[in-house]
Design a protein around this motif. Structure first.
Motif, PDB file in Angstrom:
ATOM      1  N   GLY A  59      -9.061   4.416  -9.831  1.00  0.00           N
ATOM      2  CA  GLY A  59      -9.265   3.768 -11.125  1.00  0.00           C
ATOM      3  C   GLY A  59     -10.740   3.695 -11.454  1.00  0.00           C
ATOM      4  N   TYR A  61      -7.154  11.483  -0.495  1.00  0.00           N
ATOM      5  CA  TYR A  61      -5.859  10.919  -0.088  1.00  0.00           C
ATOM      6  C   TYR A  61      -4.769  11.293  -1.100  1.00  0.00           C
ATOM      7  N   ASP A 112       2.331   7.484   2.490  1.00  0.00           N
ATOM      8  CA  ASP A 112       3.393   6.532   2.158  1.00  0.00           C
ATOM      9  C   ASP A 112       4.536   7.201   1.370  1.00  0.00           C
ATOM     10  N   LYS A 159      -8.958  -3.623 -15.660  1.00  0.00           N
ATOM     11  CA  LYS A 159      -9.006  -2.170 -15.736  1.00  0.00           C
ATOM     12  C   LYS A 159      -9.399  -1.582 -14.377  1.00  0.00           C
ATOM     13  N   GLY A 160      -8.861  -0.427 -14.049  1.00  0.00           N
ATOM     14  CA  GLY A 160      -9.245   0.256 -12.821  1.00  0.00           C
ATOM     15  C   GLY A 160     -10.749   0.462 -12.767  1.00  0.00           C
ATOM     16  N   GLY A 161     -11.348   0.236 -11.602  1.00  0.00           N
ATOM     17  CA  GLY A 161     -12.774   0.451 -11.441  1.00  0.00           C
ATOM     18  C   GLY A 161     -13.638  -0.732 -11.835  1.00  0.00           C
ATOM     19  N   ASP A 191      -2.125  -0.647  -2.223  1.00  0.00           N
ATOM     20  CA  ASP A 191      -2.359   0.797  -2.304  1.00  0.00           C
ATOM     21  C   ASP A 191      -2.448   1.372  -0.887  1.00  0.00           C
ATOM     22  N   PRO A 192      -1.678   2.441  -0.608  1.00  0.00           N
ATOM     23  CA  PRO A 192      -1.699   2.992   0.751  1.00  0.00           C
ATOM     24  C   PRO A 192      -2.956   3.810   1.048  1.00  0.00           C
ATOM     25  N   GLY A 193      -3.781   4.050   0.044  1.00  0.00           N
ATOM     26  CA  GLY A 193      -4.984   4.865   0.222  1.00  0.00           C
ATOM     27  C   GLY A 193      -6.091   4.136   0.982  1.00  0.00           C
ATOM     28  N   PRO A 194      -7.272   4.795   1.081  1.00  0.00           N
ATOM     29  CA  PRO A 194      -8.324   4.282   1.968  1.00  0.00           C
ATOM     30  C   PRO A 194      -9.247   3.227   1.353  1.00  0.00           C
ATOM     31  N   THR A 195      -9.088   2.898   0.049  1.00  0.00           N
ATOM     32  CA  THR A 195     -10.079   2.050  -0.629  1.00  0.00           C
ATOM     33  C   THR A 195     -10.308   0.706   0.062  1.00  0.00           C
ATOM     34  N   LEU A 234     -12.122   0.969   3.450  1.00  0.00           N
ATOM     35  CA  LEU A 234     -13.520   1.374   3.328  1.00  0.00           C
ATOM     36  C   LEU A 234     -14.378   0.236   2.784  1.00  0.00           C
ATOM     37  N   LEU A 235     -13.862  -0.494   1.790  1.00  0.00           N
ATOM     38  CA  LEU A 235     -14.638  -1.611   1.240  1.00  0.00           C
ATOM     39  C   LEU A 235     -14.812  -2.728   2.268  1.00  0.00           C
ATOM     40  N   LEU A 240       0.263  -2.697   2.847  1.00  0.00           N
ATOM     41  CA  LEU A 240       1.705  -2.491   2.712  1.00  0.00           C
ATOM     42  C   LEU A 240       2.034  -1.000   2.625  1.00  0.00           C
ATOM     43  N   PHE A 241       3.029  -0.585   3.392  1.00  0.00           N
ATOM     44  CA  PHE A 241       3.518   0.784   3.290  1.00  0.00           C
ATOM     45  C   PHE A 241       5.001   0.703   2.960  1.00  0.00           C
ATOM     46  N   SER A 242       5.369   1.228   1.809  1.00  0.00           N
ATOM     47  CA  SER A 242       6.759   1.133   1.378  1.00  0.00           C
ATOM     48  C   SER A 242       7.690   1.870   2.324  1.00  0.00           C
ATOM     49  N   PRO A 300      -1.873  -3.129  -7.796  1.00  0.00           N
ATOM     50  CA  PRO A 300      -2.400  -2.192  -8.789  1.00  0.00           C
ATOM     51  C   PRO A 300      -3.218  -2.901  -9.879  1.00  0.00           C
TER      52      PRO A 300
END
Lengths: 365, 365
Positions: free
Chosen positions: A11, A233, A335, B10-12, B39-43, B46-47, B68-70, B134
């Motif tokens: 985003g 990813y 996922d 908003k995203g970002g 979100d399953p990604g790395p954000t 990393l943060l 969380l991983f669905s 999200p």
């Protein structure tokens, strides 16, 4: 049939800006373009400088814009469900519930949006559909509907077809799924062989997704390492639903060797910042989306070597898992679970070994 | 029971950064905190500068993190469904399908995440749950499950209870919904009165959402006019699912009179940029989340004046619609439909007039 183009990335990395620039680029080259915005908020309209609505409106020559509203789409879809119910059930029960009352539950946005894109695609009114969706895992879930749902159909057809529940549900499944996904799926179908599926929409959806000339995605990232990691990813995760990623748009940064290496073998295009209303520098910096670049095939099967190679870039080794509980092999990554129905000499065979290296999962039988 | 805190914007605009800073703030004041990343990604990892996994792990004193991983949650949930099916149906059919095979369809992420949050809340192991989801319409869809699904239950109970389909579905509805949402909802329940619902989870979820000491959201925005517009739109949309927005975090910008006016009567806290690993300046700039600020009530009913006032900030007049097709009044805004079951002297009465001004929809009967 249209080319369907979408953008994936963290985003705030500029996905909507890229979608607008891409739509303008196609329109200026004479293609009939529909820009589809999924978020009901004001972002798309403000970036475009135009009022957007729930029906396509041409804002400049060749360029139409539509903003999807699930409330409105569900209302329309409900009327179809009621008609079908009245047709198929002796005592229709839904006629006293109005589409104008129905709230939106999670998942409906994706199913309704995919259906809307399918209908715009079928209409033959557009050469290109640029889809500006959530651009993250949620876009992949939507694109994954044909792949995942068709697995549920083939896995549960046999299980449910034999069961009490299946016999009981069949008359209800027909009208509902017909209305939502146009899948013809009656009690008879539950017992039929996979060859019948060729005609149905899930297979059509899978075929479209498997063809990068029909559906393709570009990654959008800034030079921020977290945005790059998120894009990588999503690159891998996209493979899990069968969506081809054709290139990278590096927003507001200069291309570098380091970034090119992160995304090899994809091409990276550096896109400049937008100054006021001048979209031309962005449009010129975009790749030629219609020249399908040479990207690795999602999966290759070598029957002689009894080996399957699956392209799964962007993951760490620990993030990729292979299991074989059911009748198919299951790949878990991003996922997502992807079940692969292998061609017949390998189907149902036990996996002898698997390794993940250089972005490929290599499975030996 | 925990305080559940989330961030919309908003995203970002910095939602995940704010979620981490808020979690650190609570933990340093001695609260037991769980930071939940959807979100399953790395954000998030990393943060945070930490490895995250699917089970809560304490990374600093009092601060645990879970991602969380669905796929994993669905696998666990499936085992419960199979047990329930074996218990309730004479011929269980699902026992040969394995949780490890199941793919994820749209909507499952939200239902599974809400269920996970509910279970962490119930565990009494955390004083505060910070949910980094999200942050857009998808978070609102998730938060809207109790409100929207309970409408579907009360609207379709009567319709389905009387029908062939309802009688036929009842034995199947029980195990599935029990497993996913712990809603006790058998054939008998379909015919029972609303008073029985007090115990069920949907009502508990609605009650939690309606109480800003239990569940609350903060808007996150930068000074960018598009981010501000997106945050305002989410502010209004949040009301539609009954989620209280308690304040605004203005990321990487100085507070201004103009921005304060946009979000009045909410308080605006300006949050500085993060320099390296030093979270302290951000933590100090955050509001005291536990002092519930004076925000307008979502809805007030004045029986004497036969008037209902609904708080719906951030919309344009054209974006708010009131209809009365079914037995309840329906408010459409923010691509959400909210059905309002009014108290008895106004229930079922025709609407005499409605106007939308200064962020309120005023309905007269």
């Amino acid at each position: 049939m249209s080319l369907i183009l979408t953008f994936l990335g963290k985003g705030g990395s500029g996905r909507t800006t890229m979608a607008i620039a891409a739509a303008k680029k196609f329109a200026s080259s004479g293609k009939r373009v529909l820009l589809v915005g999924q978020d009901p908020g004001p972002t798309l309209g403000l970036l475009l400088g135009e009022t957007t609505s729930n029906s396509p409106a041409e804002i400049t020559p060749n360029l139409s814009v539509v903003q999807l509203f699930s409330t409105i789409m569900l209302e329309q879809s409900w009327e179809q469900i009621k008609e079908l119910e009245a047709k198929y059930l002796r005592s229709p029960t839904l006629k006293n519930v109005y589409g104008q009352e129905l709230g939106i539950l999670p998942g409906m946005d994706s199913a309704l949006a995919l259906n809307a894109i399918r209908e715009y695609d079928k209409s033959d009114r557009y050469d290109v559909i640029v889809y500006d969706g959530p651009g993250d895992n949620n876009t992949l879930r939507m694109m994954g509907i044909p792949e995942v749902l068709s697995w549920y159909v083939r896995r549960f057809r046999k299980v449910l077809g034999d069961s009490d529940v299946g016999k009981v549900l069949a008359p209800f499944i027909q009208p509902i799924t017909s209305a939502i996904l146009n899948v013809s799926w009656s009690a008879d179908d539950l017992a039929k062989e996979p060859s019948d599926r060729a005609n149905n929409l899930l297979e059509e959806g899978k075929a479209a997704l498997a063809n990068p000339k029909r559906v393709t995605a570009y990654l959008v990232t800034t030079a921020d390492p977290i945005a790059i990691a998120a894009a990588k990813y999503l690159w891998g995760s996209a493979q899990q639903v069968g969506l081809t990623v054709s290139g990278v748009l590096l927003n507001q940064a200069e291309a570098s060797e380091a970034i090119a290496t992160e995304f090899a073998p994809l091409g990276v295009n550096a896109i400049p910042s937008r100054a006021g209303d001048d979209w031309q520098p962005l449009i010129e910096a975009l790749p030629d989306f219609q020249t399908v670049s040479q990207v690795p095939q999602p999966m290759t099967v070598d029957l002689a070597a009894r080996q399957v190679r699956v392209f799964l870039p962007g993951f760490d080794k620990k993030q990729v898992k292979l299991t074989q509980y059911g009748p198919e092999i299951t790949i878990e990554a991003g996922d997502q679970r992807r079940n692969i129905d292998l061609p017949s000499p390998l189907r149902g065979q036990p996996v002898r070994g698997a390794k993940y290296q250089s972005g490929y999962l290599v499975i030996s039988f």
